[in-house]
Design a protein around this motif. Structure first.
Motif, PDB file in Angstrom:
ATOM      1  N   THR A 103       0.861  -1.176   0.000  1.00 15.94           N
ATOM      2  CA  THR A 103       0.000   0.000   0.000  1.00 15.94           C
ATOM      3  C   THR A 103       0.900   1.230   0.000  1.00 15.94           C
ATOM      4  O   THR A 103       1.789   1.349   0.843  1.00 15.94           O
ATOM      5  N   ARG A 105       1.301   5.530  -0.399  1.00 16.22           N
ATOM      6  CA  ARG A 105       0.701   6.866  -0.379  1.00 16.22           C
ATOM      7  C   ARG A 105       1.785   7.894  -0.679  1.00 16.22           C
ATOM      8  O   ARG A 105       2.856   7.869  -0.086  1.00 16.22           O
ATOM      9  N   LEU A 145      -1.361  -1.182 -10.549  1.00 11.41           N
ATOM     10  CA  LEU A 145      -2.377  -1.054  -9.515  1.00 11.41           C
ATOM     11  C   LEU A 145      -3.021  -2.414  -9.301  1.00 11.41           C
ATOM     12  O   LEU A 145      -3.324  -3.128 -10.262  1.00 11.41           O
ATOM     13  N   PRO A 152       0.422   2.949 -12.278  1.00  7.65           N
ATOM     14  CA  PRO A 152       0.173   4.143 -11.452  1.00  7.65           C
ATOM     15  C   PRO A 152       1.141   5.269 -11.814  1.00  7.65           C
ATOM     16  O   PRO A 152       2.079   5.569 -11.071  1.00  7.65           O
ATOM     17  N   VAL A 155       2.057   8.947  -9.636  1.00  8.44           N
ATOM     18  CA  VAL A 155       1.419   8.704  -8.340  1.00  8.44           C
ATOM     19  C   VAL A 155       1.038  10.076  -7.782  1.00  8.44           C
ATOM     20  O   VAL A 155       1.898  10.901  -7.506  1.00  8.44           O
ATOM     21  N   HIS A 161      -2.709   4.009  -2.834  1.00  5.00           N
ATOM     22  CA  HIS A 161      -2.899   2.987  -3.859  1.00  5.00           C
ATOM     23  C   HIS A 161      -2.405   1.647  -3.343  1.00  5.00           C
ATOM     24  O   HIS A 161      -1.386   1.568  -2.649  1.00  5.00           O
ATOM     25  N   VAL A 163      -0.661  -1.450  -4.704  1.00  3.80           N
ATOM     26  CA  VAL A 163       0.112  -1.727  -5.912  1.00  3.80           C
ATOM     27  C   VAL A 163       0.799  -3.076  -5.805  1.00  3.80           C
ATOM     28  O   VAL A 163       1.005  -3.612  -4.716  1.00  3.80           O
TER      29      VAL A 163
END
Length: 221
Positions: A103, A105, A145, A152, A155, A161, A163
């Protein structure tokens, strides 16, 4: 002992997406020591100083599910899988994918190219890996993704996301039992030559050992 499965919210999103890639990579729990195993380990090492404070030398070793500041990202490594077929062709026929699900961010205030993500999360070299290792490990051959298989790129800032980073392995070698993920944190500064602002000086700040399981068959997802 079975470990925690993927977070319920992630599993719900994956099942709703209908993505074959997502279904095969999100199911089945990891394995870990568990509370009883940890107690045995502590007891076994107490006589050798296992209960004494230790000086940390090198990157922090963290478990799956731990959020790590790997600027410009926050990365939470979830699990690792291998598969001969994920619906995404390998660069060479007969090879397999070793996949790491995470995950991610973007914690910066600007979009970041997905190519930077492939250098923020790398693997310690393993037998049969097709890529040559760089200074910080093996970079992924492909990033997608989890819910729809798209790339992605870029980003976007503030967005989270799920991924999958894919590493190409020679199909004639055995799948790895374990991989070690390296997470790099970079610094936003001017370049020394052209003075342009960018993310520089990646430094490995965390390592995540992961068991590698076979991705479940579609009928099992």
């Amino acid at each position: 002992m079975p470990g925690p499965a993927a977070p319920p919210a992630l599993r719900a999103r994956v099942r709703a997406s209908g993505s074959r890639l997502a279904r095969r990579l999100v199911d089945r729990p990891l394995r870990h020591l568990g509370v009883a195993g940890a107690c045995v380990l502590v007891a076994a090492t107490a006589g050798a100083g296992g209960l004494e404070p230790q000086e940390q030398d090198g990157p922090e070793v963290v478990t799956a599910g731990t959020a790590v500041d790997a600027a410009p990202f926050e990365i939470t490594v979830q699990r690792a899988r291998w598969a001969d077929d994920l619906g995404i062709p390998t660069p060479q026929d007969g090879d397999r994918w070793v996949a790491v699900v995470a995950t991610v961010r973007n914690t910066s205030d600007a979009s970041v190219l997905s190519s930077h993500l492939t250098h923020a999360l790398t693997l310690e070299p393993f037998t049969g890996a097709r890529a040559a290792a760089g200074e910080h490990g093996l970079a992924a051959s492909s990033t997608a993704l989890l819910d729809d298989g798209s790339t992605p790129n870029p980003v976007q800032p503030g967005l989270t996301h799920d991924v999958v980073l894919l590493f190409d392995q020679d199909g004639g070698t055995a799948p790895p039992d374990e991989v070690v993920v390296h997470l790099q944190r970079s610094t936003w500064r001017e370049g020394s030559l052209d003075r342009s602002l960018a993310w520089w000086e990646p430094t490995t700040v965390a390592e995540v050992p992961l068991p590698v399981e076979a991705a479940p068959e579609e009928d099992d997802a």
